[in-house]
Scaffold this motif. Structure first.
Motif, mmCIF file in Angstrom:
data_model
loop_
_atom_site.group_PDB
_atom_site.id
_atom_site.type_symbol
_atom_site.label_atom_id
_atom_site.label_comp_id
_atom_site.label_asym_id
_atom_site.label_seq_id
_atom_site.Cartn_x
_atom_site.Cartn_y
_atom_site.Cartn_z
ATOM 1 N N GLN A 2 -6.907 5.838 11.746
ATOM 2 C CA GLN A 2 -6.129 5.655 10.518
ATOM 3 C C GLN A 2 -5.265 6.876 10.270
ATOM 4 N N THR A 3 -4.060 6.640 9.757
ATOM 5 C CA THR A 3 -3.184 7.742 9.360
ATOM 6 C C THR A 3 -2.612 7.452 7.982
ATOM 7 N N VAL A 4 -2.323 8.529 7.272
ATOM 8 C CA VAL A 4 -1.715 8.441 5.945
ATOM 9 C C VAL A 4 -0.505 9.357 5.929
ATOM 10 N N THR A 5 0.630 8.843 5.491
ATOM 11 C CA THR A 5 1.868 9.608 5.522
ATOM 12 C C THR A 5 2.503 9.668 4.137
ATOM 13 N N GLN A 6 2.797 10.869 3.694
ATOM 14 C CA GLN A 6 3.554 11.079 2.467
ATOM 15 C C GLN A 6 4.849 11.772 2.862
ATOM 16 N N SER A 7 5.953 11.099 2.686
ATOM 17 C CA SER A 7 7.228 11.571 3.215
ATOM 18 C C SER A 7 8.003 12.457 2.249
ATOM 19 N N GLN A 8 7.467 12.668 1.057
ATOM 20 C CA GLN A 8 8.166 13.489 0.059
ATOM 21 C C GLN A 8 7.377 14.779 -0.162
ATOM 22 N N PRO A 9 7.753 15.871 0.472
ATOM 23 C CA PRO A 9 6.993 17.115 0.300
ATOM 24 C C PRO A 9 7.031 17.635 -1.142
ATOM 25 N N GLU A 10 8.196 17.481 -1.778
ATOM 26 C CA GLU A 10 8.344 17.998 -3.142
ATOM 27 C C GLU A 10 9.154 17.015 -3.978
ATOM 28 N N MET A 11 8.766 16.928 -5.252
ATOM 29 C CA MET A 11 9.522 16.128 -6.200
ATOM 30 C C MET A 11 9.484 16.814 -7.558
ATOM 31 N N SER A 12 10.485 16.506 -8.371
ATOM 32 C CA SER A 12 10.487 17.025 -9.733
ATOM 33 C C SER A 12 10.925 15.918 -10.686
ATOM 34 N N VAL A 13 10.494 16.046 -11.923
ATOM 35 C CA VAL A 13 10.811 15.043 -12.942
ATOM 36 C C VAL A 13 10.879 15.733 -14.291
ATOM 37 N N GLN A 14 11.696 15.222 -15.163
ATOM 38 C CA GLN A 14 11.774 15.759 -16.520
ATOM 39 C C GLN A 14 10.611 15.199 -17.343
ATOM 40 N N GLU A 15 10.126 16.032 -18.211
ATOM 41 C CA GLU A 15 9.060 15.623 -19.118
ATOM 42 C C GLU A 15 9.450 14.318 -19.812
ATOM 43 N N ALA A 16 8.471 13.403 -19.916
ATOM 44 C CA ALA A 16 8.607 12.094 -20.585
ATOM 45 C C ALA A 16 9.266 11.031 -19.698
ATOM 46 N N GLU A 17 9.773 11.428 -18.543
ATOM 47 C CA GLU A 17 10.366 10.439 -17.659
ATOM 48 C C GLU A 17 9.323 9.889 -16.681
ATOM 49 N N THR A 18 9.766 8.947 -15.865
ATOM 50 C CA THR A 18 8.890 8.280 -14.905
ATOM 51 C C THR A 18 9.219 8.728 -13.489
ATOM 52 N N VAL A 19 8.198 8.892 -12.683
ATOM 53 C CA VAL A 19 8.395 9.310 -11.291
ATOM 54 C C VAL A 19 7.486 8.474 -10.392
ATOM 55 N N THR A 20 7.946 8.223 -9.187
ATOM 56 C CA THR A 20 7.162 7.454 -8.212
ATOM 57 C C THR A 20 6.977 8.259 -6.936
ATOM 58 N N LEU A 21 5.725 8.395 -6.533
ATOM 59 C CA LEU A 21 5.397 9.097 -5.293
ATOM 60 C C LEU A 21 5.060 8.062 -4.221
ATOM 61 N N SER A 22 5.555 8.292 -3.016
ATOM 62 C CA SER A 22 5.402 7.309 -1.945
ATOM 63 C C SER A 22 4.267 7.659 -0.993
ATOM 64 N N CYS A 23 3.691 6.619 -0.423
ATOM 65 C CA CYS A 23 2.626 6.790 0.572
ATOM 66 C C CYS A 23 2.618 5.563 1.475
ATOM 67 N N THR A 24 2.557 5.802 2.760
ATOM 68 C CA THR A 24 2.343 4.706 3.706
ATOM 69 C C THR A 24 1.120 5.043 4.545
ATOM 70 N N TYR A 25 0.504 4.026 5.088
ATOM 71 C CA TYR A 25 -0.705 4.242 5.869
ATOM 72 C C TYR A 25 -0.720 3.272 7.042
ATOM 73 N N ASP A 26 -1.561 3.577 7.984
ATOM 74 C CA ASP A 26 -1.682 2.707 9.148
ATOM 75 C C ASP A 26 -3.163 2.513 9.437
ATOM 76 N N THR A 27 -3.563 1.281 9.584
ATOM 77 C CA THR A 27 -4.952 0.964 9.891
ATOM 78 C C THR A 27 -5.043 -0.439 10.448
ATOM 79 N N SER A 28 -6.074 -0.664 11.232
ATOM 80 C CA SER A 28 -6.361 -2.007 11.726
ATOM 81 C C SER A 28 -7.528 -2.620 10.941
ATOM 82 N N GLU A 29 -8.063 -1.860 10.013
ATOM 83 C CA GLU A 29 -9.163 -2.339 9.180
ATOM 84 C C GLU A 29 -8.646 -3.359 8.163
ATOM 85 N N SER A 30 -9.487 -4.301 7.808
ATOM 86 C CA SER A 30 -9.109 -5.274 6.792
ATOM 87 C C SER A 30 -9.736 -4.936 5.442
#
Lengths: 117, 114
Positions: A2-30
């Motif tokens: 299994q592998t887990v990948t986060q492609s965004q090393p750094e992010m910033s957001v203004q207080e009170a706003e919304t931010v989305t962090l990304s993650c992808t993974y690879d597995t053959s498990e169900s």
């Protein structure tokens, strides 16, 4: 393996706003679980939110919610109404489920989030 | 209710030395996992102890060894230290069966190798 990948090393957001962090993974498990952990500068790793792969409904914990796309093997974290205390490194993590579960977490590389006043 | 406690908080060693790190799990937890976190990276699983036995091991050399005591506390030993062993070492505890009882992490031990 299994592998887990986060492609965004750094992010910033203004207080009170919304931010989305990304993650992808690879597995053959169900049967597996996905997590987002937060690690503030004080170092202690804290569980933010958890998603069971067999559940179609996206998990939500107060201001934190996930967008779980099983077919795409994507697991993003949305933080609404960002607060200064959300400043931290965020890790996406994977764990096998069912009879294969031994509690071993596989982490991504992390995304450093800075919330600006 | 005390959470996971680790000692020491910071340790400085030289190459070739040996080191022992300690972890006391959260009350009611019987499983302890150790992770190595290099600077700016995600934690890497070293091994897990349950019922005083190593239950699972990550991709780490035999220089890394551990122990779990009857009171569920655990030690991580690293022999013949290398510069690359410099990292934050995290201990996590959980109850048997793991996932429904989330893992709780300690503050870690920062190991610096000179």
């Amino acid at each position: 393996a299994q592998t887990v990948t986060q492609s965004q090393p750094e992010m910033s957001v203004q207080e009170a706003e919304t931010v989305t962090l990304s993650c992808t993974y690879d597995t053959s498990e169900s049967n597996y679980y996905l997590f987002w952990y937060k690690q503030p500068p004080s170092r202690q790793m804290i569980l933010v939110i958890r998603q069971e792969a067999y559940k179609q409904q996206n998990a939500t914990e107060n201001r934190f919610s996930v967008n779980f796309q099983k077919a795409a093997k994507s697991f993003s974290l949305k933080i609404s109404d960002s607060q200064l205390g959300d400043t931290a490194m965020y890790f996406c993590a994977f764990m096998k489920g069912g009879s294969s579960n031994t509690g071993k977490l596989i982490f991504g590389q992390g995304t450093t989030l800075q919330v600006k006043p | 209710d005390a959470g996971v406690t680790q000692s020491p908080t910071h340790l400085i060693k030289t190459r070739g030395q040996q080191v022992t790190l300690r972890c006391s799990p959260k009350s009611g937890h019987d499983t302890v996992s150790w992770y190595q976190q290099a600077l700016g990276q995600g934690p890497q699983f070293i091994f897990q102890y349950y019922e005083e036995e190593e239950r699972q091991r990550g991709n780490f050399p035999d220089r890394f060894s551990g122990h779990q005591f009857p009171n569920y506390s655990s030690e991580l030993n690293v022999n013949a230290l290398l510069l690359g062993d410099s990292a934050l070492y995290l201990c996590a505890s959980s109850q048997t069966g793991g996932v429904d009882q989330p893992q709780h992490f300690g503050d870690g031990t920062r190991l610096s190798i000179l």
